[in-house]
Write an enzyme that holds these catalytic residues in place. Structure first.
Site, PDB file in Angstrom:
ATOM      1  N   ARG A   1      -0.684   9.672   3.561  1.00 24.99           N
ATOM      2  CA  ARG A   1      -1.342  10.604   2.637  1.00 24.99           C
ATOM      3  C   ARG A   1      -2.303  11.498   3.387  1.00 24.99           C
ATOM      4  O   ARG A   1      -2.610  11.271   4.550  1.00 24.99           O
ATOM      5  CB  ARG A   1      -2.099   9.825   1.564  1.00 24.99           C
ATOM      6  CG  ARG A   1      -3.261   8.970   2.104  1.00 24.99           C
ATOM      7  CD  ARG A   1      -4.261   8.674   0.997  1.00 24.99           C
ATOM      8  NE  ARG A   1      -5.188   7.606   1.289  1.00 24.99           N
ATOM      9  CZ  ARG A   1      -6.351   7.765   1.938  1.00 24.99           C
ATOM     10  NH1 ARG A   1      -6.680   8.940   2.441  1.00 24.99           N
ATOM     11  NH2 ARG A   1      -7.167   6.738   2.129  1.00 24.99           N
TER      12      ARG A   1
ATOM     13  N   ARG B   1       0.862  -1.182   0.000  1.00 24.61           N
ATOM     14  CA  ARG B   1       0.000   0.000   0.000  1.00 24.61           C
ATOM     15  C   ARG B   1       0.901   1.236   0.000  1.00 24.61           C
ATOM     16  O   ARG B   1       2.027   1.176   0.498  1.00 24.61           O
ATOM     17  CB  ARG B   1      -0.882  -0.012   1.256  1.00 24.61           C
ATOM     18  CG  ARG B   1      -1.923   1.078   1.251  1.00 24.61           C
ATOM     19  CD  ARG B   1      -2.626   1.247   2.613  1.00 24.61           C
ATOM     20  NE  ARG B   1      -3.567   2.370   2.529  1.00 24.61           N
ATOM     21  CZ  ARG B   1      -4.027   3.033   3.562  1.00 24.61           C
ATOM     22  NH1 ARG B   1      -3.672   2.709   4.777  1.00 24.61           N
ATOM     23  NH2 ARG B   1      -4.859   4.043   3.388  1.00 24.61           N
ATOM     24  N   HIS B   2       0.389   2.338  -0.551  1.00 23.54           N
ATOM     25  CA  HIS B   2       1.152   3.593  -0.550  1.00 23.54           C
ATOM     26  C   HIS B   2       1.425   4.063   0.874  1.00 23.54           C
ATOM     27  O   HIS B   2       0.868   3.533   1.834  1.00 23.54           O
ATOM     28  CB  HIS B   2       0.355   4.659  -1.311  1.00 23.54           C
ATOM     29  CG  HIS B   2      -1.011   4.845  -0.746  1.00 23.54           C
ATOM     30  ND1 HIS B   2      -1.235   5.552   0.407  1.00 23.54           N
ATOM     31  CD2 HIS B   2      -2.213   4.371  -1.135  1.00 23.54           C
ATOM     32  CE1 HIS B   2      -2.516   5.521   0.696  1.00 23.54           C
ATOM     33  NE2 HIS B   2      -3.146   4.794  -0.226  1.00 23.54           N
TER      34      HIS B   2
ATOM     35  N   ARG C   1      -0.414   8.987  -5.680  1.00 21.56           N
ATOM     36  CA  ARG C   1       0.254   8.543  -4.461  1.00 21.56           C
ATOM     37  C   ARG C   1       0.889   7.168  -4.593  1.00 21.56           C
ATOM     38  O   ARG C   1       1.909   6.886  -3.970  1.00 21.56           O
ATOM     39  CB  ARG C   1      -0.689   8.600  -3.257  1.00 21.56           C
ATOM     40  CG  ARG C   1      -1.953   7.775  -3.390  1.00 21.56           C
ATOM     41  CD  ARG C   1      -2.806   7.879  -2.119  1.00 21.56           C
ATOM     42  NE  ARG C   1      -4.056   7.154  -2.234  1.00 21.56           N
ATOM     43  CZ  ARG C   1      -5.155   7.633  -2.817  1.00 21.56           C
ATOM     44  NH1 ARG C   1      -5.140   8.825  -3.354  1.00 21.56           N
ATOM     45  NH2 ARG C   1      -6.244   6.903  -2.876  1.00 21.56           N
TER      46      ARG C   1
ATOM     47  N   ASP D   1      -5.084   0.098   0.110  1.00 18.72           N
ATOM     48  CA  ASP D   1      -5.615  -0.805   1.131  1.00 18.72           C
ATOM     49  C   ASP D   1      -6.649  -1.760   0.517  1.00 18.72           C
ATOM     50  O   ASP D   1      -6.741  -2.923   0.890  1.00 18.72           O
ATOM     51  CB  ASP D   1      -6.222  -0.019   2.305  1.00 18.72           C
ATOM     52  CG  ASP D   1      -7.116   1.132   1.865  1.00 18.72           C
ATOM     53  OD1 ASP D   1      -7.335   1.272   0.643  1.00 18.72           O
ATOM     54  OD2 ASP D   1      -7.587   1.883   2.735  1.00 18.72           O
TER      55      ASP D   1
END
Lengths: 409, 397
Positions: A32, A28-29, A97, A272
């Site tokens: 943010r 996942r990034h 992102r 996610d």
């Protein structure tokens, strides 16, 4: 005693010989800003945040940079020191992102060597991150339109069991609707508020008093349950994570067969949603929302002529070791063949075909119906017109004949 | 390059205040006058030479910039049968961007940063700019290094104390789906037309001798200008990497091979029918960018960056009416600028070209189908003639 020691030594020796032949890493990034806020949110003004809504922050970049460094250490024996595009492939969803997370991750993973240093002032080198628009992406974004999936999901969320489960949260949803002034109807609505509140807590923003009653405890379960609803049935799972799992398993078989220039490491930069779908689809989701940089590892382990799949997971924004997950009916070291058999329902998907089905057929049916309807209307209208014209003609004729008769008289 | 001798180009930014400096002349004595005058002229000249290249482009009318560039120096994509370097180990494999190539695009990014300092905000913000690349690794990597030069992190954006670089999203599309940047998505009717045109050109007797000699020396069949194209690129990349080319190349490379090489690049978009299918989707994007700026539907986004290949630059130039054969070097770039004359309520378009990354200032070139200044309406009208409404349909896919 000696026997046990030798056994242990043998065991560890044996374990030591097993090597990772291929790895798929799905993350996942990083950190943010909120993607969306709610109407009564005191922090809904974008200018209060370091970057625009939904964008990766500096913290997020650093998190992935650190994860990249860690990945490098984990796969030091699998991949070469220099980036090799024929054995390492990086793919991201087409969202800022995730694209940026992948780049920051690679910056940590592949610091330039003396040979690849191209700019003395910048200890970084460019590494390609491939992507595809989300509405074309059935593999990683899992957002390409598929009619049978939509139909199945519709059936699923209208099922009695789904509705019953959701009704447990009716009070919560009412409470949230009243306080956020946003219609909260489903798990997805709850997770949206939950995530926003969670991010605001991370940024030390004081939450409004009403949240104390429900956040995080009462909201956590339904919020995190939202990661299970996209893979709610066997068919949904097949259409949702099938393409990705198929790609990964194919890479594994390429590695087993030692095909020349086979991919050794696939890196997928997602959300996610991606992590939740994979874990739940494979039957190992533990009900906790995936955190920033949470990572799923699907590794092919070779030990002599035996090949196993090892599924590991780390769910923290900090650098922590992943833990090995036990696959249902297969365990922590699942033989590749058995894995393929157990998850055949997922891996055997022919996405293009199965998702195209339904759509062209129903399109054809719709078209046919419209055509019939159109013909019907045409027929009716022309019928009326002809009748009318005939009426007029008849009228004229009868008038004429009466006149004739009158004149003749 | 033909544009170097084109008399229509001019310096885009001639600083105006220097003229004033030159005017006041002291008259007390002739000697001082001569010295002062001499010094003034000299400083004016020097100032002009230095400043005109580094000074930011002064323009109050500029509204939108579209940049299409070619990737930087790369390793050869292919080899040929008698190639002495067939087994040469290119550091990152065939077709990969070299370190020199990374530097080229970084420098290009820095030059545009300087050139557009008054137009492109210093700090990268997602809303201001959209970057799209061909999916090929060398183009993606070129885009990253270009951006590293264009947008070094501002103090606020520094996320790693020792790394003065920041990640910036670059969007792309797999090659088999990309009909915009790389123009590699398959298009049946285009392919039929292109192949017929290629066959026609290959049959041109003027190439017979070249084909014969190349076939002999390469030890493989060289009967098409497309073969010459590939061989030319390979030899060029090898030469640039400092490898000593075989003796036989002296008679043909680059001299005799150059024309068929450039023709091969041009053939993909040789006439209007080919341009519609090969360049139409890119022109459509350009039209949308311009329209959005003119109608103020997208106020923030004022910079679009496309990272592609030599053929893509050639195709765009041809679609904009420049049909002379071209050889865009590594990092060559095409610029389209949208200007607004507020008082007259008109928009107009300017076209610039920079054949490599060494050129300091892009040169303006005339837009053939337009009288100067080229109005937005006229420009859009021309684009419209080359944009298919139904690309898939016209391609007969």
């Amino acid at each position: 005693m000696l026997k046990i020691v030798t056994l242990l030594v043998l065991y560890f020796n044996n374990f030591g010989e097993s090597t990772v032949l291929y790895a798929a890493v799905i993350y996942r990034h990083g950190d943010r800003t909120p993607v969306d806020t709610y109407p009564t949110d005191p922090w809904r003004n974008e200018s209060l945040w370091p970057v625009k809504f939904g964008e990766l922050t500096n913290i997020g970049k650093m998190q992935h940079y650190e994860l990249g460094k860690w990945l490098r250490r984990r796969y030091v024996n699998l991949i070469s020191e220099e980036f090799d595009p024929s054995t390492v492939y990086v793919r991201s969803t087409d969202v800022d992102r995730t694209l940026m997370s992948a780049q920051a991750n690679l910056a940590g993973m592949y610091p330039p060597t003396a040979k690849s240093m191209w700019n003395q002032d910048i200890p970084w080198q460019p590494i390609p991150v491939h992507t595809i628009p989300e509405n074309n992406d059935e593999v990683l974004a899992m957002k390409r339109k598929c009619k049978p999936y939509i139909e199945e999901k519709h059936k699923y969320i209208n099922s009695k069991s789904y509705k019953e489960r959701l009704s447990k949260y009716n009070d919560l949803m009412k409470y949230l609707t009243v306080n956020t002034l946003k219609k909260i109807n489903d798990y997805e609505d709850i997770v949206s508020i939950y995530t926003t509140l969670k991010i605001e807590t991370l940024y030390n923003f004081t939450l409004p008093p009403w949240t104390r009653k429900v956040f995080p405890e009462a909201m956590r379960d339904p919020a995190c349950y939202s990661f299970q609803t996209a893979t709610g049935t066997a068919l949904m799972t097949r259409l949702m994570i099938g393409p990705l799992m198929q790609q990964i398993v194919n890479h594994m078989y390429d590695a087993v067969q030692e095909k020349p220039n086979h991919i050794k490491l696939s890196i997928y930069s997602g959300h996610d949603f991606t992590i939740g779908n994979i874990l739940n689809g494979l039957g190992v989701y533990d009900g906790n929302c995936p955190e920033y940089t949470s990572t799923v590892f699907l590794e092919l382990i070779g030990n002599g002529s035996d090949h196993y799949i090892r599924l590991s997971y780390r769910n923290s924004a900090r650098i922590v070791e992943p833990y090995v997950l036990s696959l249902p009916n297969c365990g922590k070291l699942c033989p590749l063949q058995q894995f393929t058999k157990l998850y055949d329902n997922i891996i055997s998907v022919d996405w293009e075909k199965e998702c195209r089905e339904g759509s062209p057929v129903s399109w054809f049916v719709e078209f046919y119906f419209i055509l019939l309807l159109f013909l019907g209307i045409l027929y009716a209208v022309s019928g009326i017109l002809i009748l009318k014209r005939r009426d007029k003609k008849l009228l004229r004729q009868s008038l004429a004949s009466t006149q004739k008769r009158l004149f003749h008289q | 390059m033909e544009y170097d001798t084109n008399d229509t180009w001019r310096r885009s930014s001639s600083p105006k205040f220097e003229d004033k400096k030159c005017k006041p002349l002291p008259r007390r004595s002739t000697t001082t006058a001569v010295i002062v005058l001499g010094l003034a002229v000299l400083s004016c000249l020097m100032g002009y030479c230095v400043l005109s290249e580094t000074l930011p482009y002064e323009s109050k009318t500029l509204r939108l910039v579209i940049i299409l560039f070619r990737h930087g120096a790369r390793a050869p994509v292919s080899s040929y049968k008698s190639d002495p370097f067939k087994n040469y180990q290119w550091p990152d494999g065939l077709g990969s961007l070299t370190n020199a190539g990374k530097v080229q695009l970084y420098e290009l990014g820095r030059k545009y940063r300087m050139y557009y300092a008054n137009f492109i905000p210093e700090e990268y913000q997602e809303k201001d700019v959209y970057i799209r690349s061909s999916d090929s690794s060398r183009c993606l990597m070129s885009a990253y290094t270009f951006l590293a030069g264009l947008y070094p992190p501002s103090e606020r954006q520094i996320w790693h104390p020792e790394l003065l670089w920041q990640p910036i999203p670059v969007h792309s599309l797999p090659r088999e789906l990309d009909n915009v940047v790389a123009a590699t998505k398959s298009c049946n009717s285009w392919k039929t037309m292109y192949q017929a045109l290629l066959a026609e050109n290959n049959a041109d007797p003027k190439y017979a001798e070249l084909f014969d000699s190349l076939s002999k020396y390469t030890n493989q069949s060289m009967r098409s200008i497309l073969d010459v194209d590939f061989l030319f690129s390979t030899l060029q990349a090898q030469q640039e990497a400092g490898l000593k080319l075989p003796e036989w190349t002296r008679n043909v490379f680059p001299t005799k091979m150059k024309q068929p090489f450039m023709l091969s690049l041009a053939l993909l978009s040789y006439n209007e029918s080919l341009q519609r299918l090969h360049t139409g989707p890119l022109l459509n994007n350009i039209r949308t960018h311009l329209q959005e700026a003119v109608t103020h539907t997208n106020m923030d986004r004022a910079l679009y960056i496309y990272s592609g290949h030599d053929v893509n630059l050639v195709s765009l130039m041809r679609a904009l009416g420049h049909t002379d054969l071209l050889e865009p070097e590594y990092g060559a770039s095409i610029l389209l600028e949208l200007h607004e004359e507020v008082e007259q309520d008109t928009f107009y378009i300017k076209l610039f070209y920079r054949n490599n990354t060494k050129v300091e200032v892009p040169m303006e070139i005339r837009i053939p189908f337009c009288t100067e200044p080229c109005t937005y309406e006229k420009f859009i009208e021309h684009l419209g003639t080359l944009i298919p409404t139904d690309w898939e349909g016209e391609c007969q896919n």
